[in-house]
Design an enzyme around this catalytic site. Sequence first.
Site, PDB file in Angstrom:
ATOM      1  N   HIS A  51      -8.578  -8.265 -11.397  1.00 27.83           N
ATOM      2  CA  HIS A  51      -9.426  -8.642 -12.520  1.00 27.83           C
ATOM      3  C   HIS A  51     -10.686  -7.777 -12.591  1.00 27.83           C
ATOM      4  O   HIS A  51     -11.091  -7.340 -13.666  1.00 27.83           O
ATOM      5  CB  HIS A  51      -9.797 -10.109 -12.385  1.00 27.83           C
ATOM      6  N   GLU A  73      -2.697  -8.449 -13.137  1.00 28.04           N
ATOM      7  CA  GLU A  73      -3.395  -9.726 -13.186  1.00 28.04           C
ATOM      8  C   GLU A  73      -2.471 -10.815 -13.720  1.00 28.04           C
ATOM      9  O   GLU A  73      -2.430 -11.928 -13.202  1.00 28.04           O
ATOM     10  CB  GLU A  73      -4.621  -9.556 -14.092  1.00 28.04           C
ATOM     11  N   ASN A 410       7.276   6.933  15.000  1.00 28.25           N
ATOM     12  CA  ASN A 410       8.211   6.844  16.112  1.00 28.25           C
ATOM     13  C   ASN A 410       8.393   5.402  16.569  1.00 28.25           C
ATOM     14  O   ASN A 410       9.495   4.976  16.874  1.00 28.25           O
ATOM     15  CB  ASN A 410       7.710   7.669  17.301  1.00 28.25           C
TER      16      ASN A 410
END
Lengths: 712, 120
Positions: A51, A73, A410
Site C-alpha cells: 500500500h 494490494e 552447496n
Amino acid sequence: MRSMSSDMSQYLAVFLDEVAEQVQKLEEGILALERNRHDPEILHTLFRAAHTIKGSSAAMGFERMNRLTHGMEDVLDRLRKGEASVTVDVVDLLLACLDALKAMKEEVAVHGREVTDPSGLISRLEGHGHGPSAPPGALVDRPEGGSGAQAIVPTEYERRVMQQAALHGVEPYIVTVRVVPGCPMKGVRAFMVARALEELGEIVGSRPSAEDLEKEQFGDTFSLIVLSREDPDRLRNTAASILDVAAVEVAAWKEEASHEGEGEPPPESRTSQEPQGAAEGQRRVSQTVRVDVERLDELMNLVGELVIDRIRLMRINKELAARMNHDRLTDELMETSRHIGRITNELQAQIMKARMLPIDQLFTRFPRMVRDLARQAGKQVEFLVEGRETELDRTVIEQISDPLIHLLRNAVDHGIETPEERLKAGKPARGVIRLKASHEENSIVIVVEDDGRGIDLERVKAKALALGLVSEEQLERMSDQEITELVFLPGFSTAERASDVSGRGVGMDIVRNNIQAIGGSVRIRTQPGAGTRVILKLPLTLAIMRALLVEVGQGTYALPLGSVQEIVRVRPGEVHYVNQQAVILLRQEVLPVLSLSALLGFDGGQLPRADLLCVVAISGDSKLGLVVDRLIGEQEVVIKSLGSYLGDIPGISGATILGDGRVGLILDVGRLIWMAADTRAGRRRMHRILEQTALLQPSEEPGEREEVGYAR
Amino acid sequence: MPGKVLVVDDATFMRAMIKDILTANGYEVVGEATNGAEALVRYEELRPDLVTMDITMPEMDGVTAVKQLMSRFPDAKVIMVSAMGQQALVVDAIQAGAKDFVVKPFDVNRFLEAVRRAMG
C-alpha cells in the site's frame, strides 16, 4: 502530467529509500508468509508495504509501479480477509512481483523511469483477485512501526491536561499520521487532519509544533494529542479520509507508555528524515552525515600511504641516530616520529571503524535465495541467520558475497537431503541451514552449517583418484580431515556436476581462493549423515595487515602474520628425507620443509647444508616449513593490488611498499602450500610469472635473476 | 457515482485539461467559468455536484469565491486547484469550507481521488 512533474523530482531520493525499505519488508514478509500461512500479522504487514509503495509511486507518477502494487494490494487484501488462501503459487507470484518492483526501482534510480512491463504480472494478480477494486487510498493502514504514539513525550502542560481529561471521562489519544511521501503541501494536509479531528474532540498538542507543521518542518509523519469522547476507530477513519494520508495510528495515551517508549526507538530510526527529534517538541540537529563510500576508500588509501611513510620515517630516523651518535636533534626527531606513529595508528583505527557495516547488508539477500533454491531442488529447508549485527569492512563484505552464495547453494543442493531421504534416515523432513557471523579477536568468523548428509569421504577419494589429483599412496597417508579438504582442490568439482558425488563440491576451490585472497581461511568439518560445517575466518580489513617480512635472494616478501605459526632454526642434521621430500620433526610432528626460493622457482630446491631459518606457515590445517635467507621483522604492510597486467599470480596475493621504498610481494600461504604439494608444475608456473614481476623491482635486471638463487 | 462538475479557471488550457480528465472518467462537466464572480452565477444556475476552483483569477479570486459560495450554499462541494506556494490561501479556502485541494502540476490519479472523495 503523467510522468514525474518537476516539483516531485526533489523527492526522488526519499521515494527510492522508502521503496527500498518497503521492498525489504515485502521480501521478509513473503518469506515469513510461506512458513506461517495463516498469520494475519504478516498479511497486514505485507498489505501495508504494498500500500505504501502504491501511494508513493502514484504521487511520484510512476504508473507501472503503482499498477503493480495496486494489484498486489488487492491479492493481499483478499488473503487477509480470508477470501483466498495462501498457496505456494501465490507466494511465487508475489515474489515475482517483488522482483519486478526491485527492477523498476533500479530503473527509476538509474534512468529516471520504469522500463519493466508489469502487465503480465498484473493479469496474473487479477487472476488471483478480482482485479483492481477498491479506489486507491480507500483502505488506510497504520504507520509502520506502530510506535509513533510511544515516541511522544508530553510536556508538563500536556500531561496535566491529559490527566484532567482522563478524570472527566475524555480519552487522551495520540494520533500519528503518515502522509504519502512527497505529497504537495503536506502542511496543509496536516492542517486538514487537525481540522477534521477538531470536529471530534480537542487538540491539545502536536509533534512537531503547530508552527513547524504549518511551515512543513516535518518528515512524513506527525502526531497530534487529541482529547475525545469518540472511539479510536472514528478518529482513525476521520484522519484517514483526508487525501494523501497514507497511514494513521490512534493510540490511547497511558501515563507509563510514554516512558517505556523512550528507551526503544521506533524501527524507522535509521532514516534521518523521520521526525524523531521532533518528539521532544523541538528539532534536534542530526548527529550523522552521509559520506560517499569512495571518500572513505580514498581516506583509507591516504592513511595507507601515511603508514608507509611512518615506517620509512622510523627507519631513516634509526639510521640517522646511529650515524649522529644519538644527539639531541635525532632524539627529538625520534620522539616526533613516534608521535606521528601513534596518531597514524589512531587515524587508521578510526577510519576502519567508519568503514564498518553490519553484515546484515549481505545476509538479508540470502533467505530469499535459499528459499528459491530449496524450492527448485524440491527440498524443505529452514534457514536460520545469526549475528546479523556483526560489523566488518565493507570491502570484505563485498568479497565474501560470492563465496557465501556458493556455500549456501552447496548446502541446499548437496548438503540437505530430500524430505523422503531425511525421513528414511530418521531426521525431520525439513533440513536446517544455519548462517552465523561473529567477532573473534581480530577477525570475523562466518559459519555455514547444514544438518544434511555430510561429505562422503569414500566418494571424495574415488573422485580425487579418478581425476588424478592424488595417488593411492598419498591417500593412504591422509587423515580424514585432509581427505575432506580435497574438495578445495582446483578441478575437483569443476569436472562434473558434483551433486551425485558428495555432500559438497561445486566451486569449493573458488570459495577457498576468494577467501584466501583477502587473507582469510576456510575450514570444513563434516560428519557423514549428520551434516557439514564450513568455517570462514576473515580479516577485519583488507587495506592493511600485519606481516612477517623475510628476505630470499634479493627480494623481500611479506607473510601475513595470521599464517605464520612460528620461526625455527634447523640444524643440517635435523633434516630428513622421505620420498625425496625434506622434512623435519617439530614436536613429534612431521613437517615438510621447502626453500621459499625453490617454491618461487629461483632454484632447484636443494637445501644448503647449513643452519636453516625456517618459517612454519599454516593454512587451514596444513603446514609447511619455508626456508628463508633472512628475517627482517614484523610490521604493518599496506596491501596494494598487483594490477591487472600481472593478473592472478599463484602464490602471490599482492604487493606492498617497504620502508626503503622498494616493492615487496605478499605471499599467499594457502596457495604456496598447495603448490608445494605440486612443486614441479608450480615452479615452472611461478618462474614464468616472476620474470614478469621483475618489472616491479627496477633495481634488478631480468638477466641478473639467474644469479639470485643461493644454492646453485 | 458520476456527477456534474463546474470547472472554474482563467486558463483555457487548464479548463480543457480538467474537463478531459473528468469526462474520460465518467463525470459530466456541466459548465465552465473564468473567474470567481462568474463561478457564483454559474453555480446558482447549474447547481453542480462539485466545483473545481482555481485560486488566482482576475476580478474575483478563488478563495473569495469559495467564501461567498459557502455562505449562500453551505452544502457546496469545492476542490481548490492551487499553484505551488499558495499554502496560506489553500488553508483560507479550506477554513471557508472547501473540501480538498490539489497542487498544479498535479497527478491525474491524485486529482481523481480528490474528486471522488469530495463527491462521496
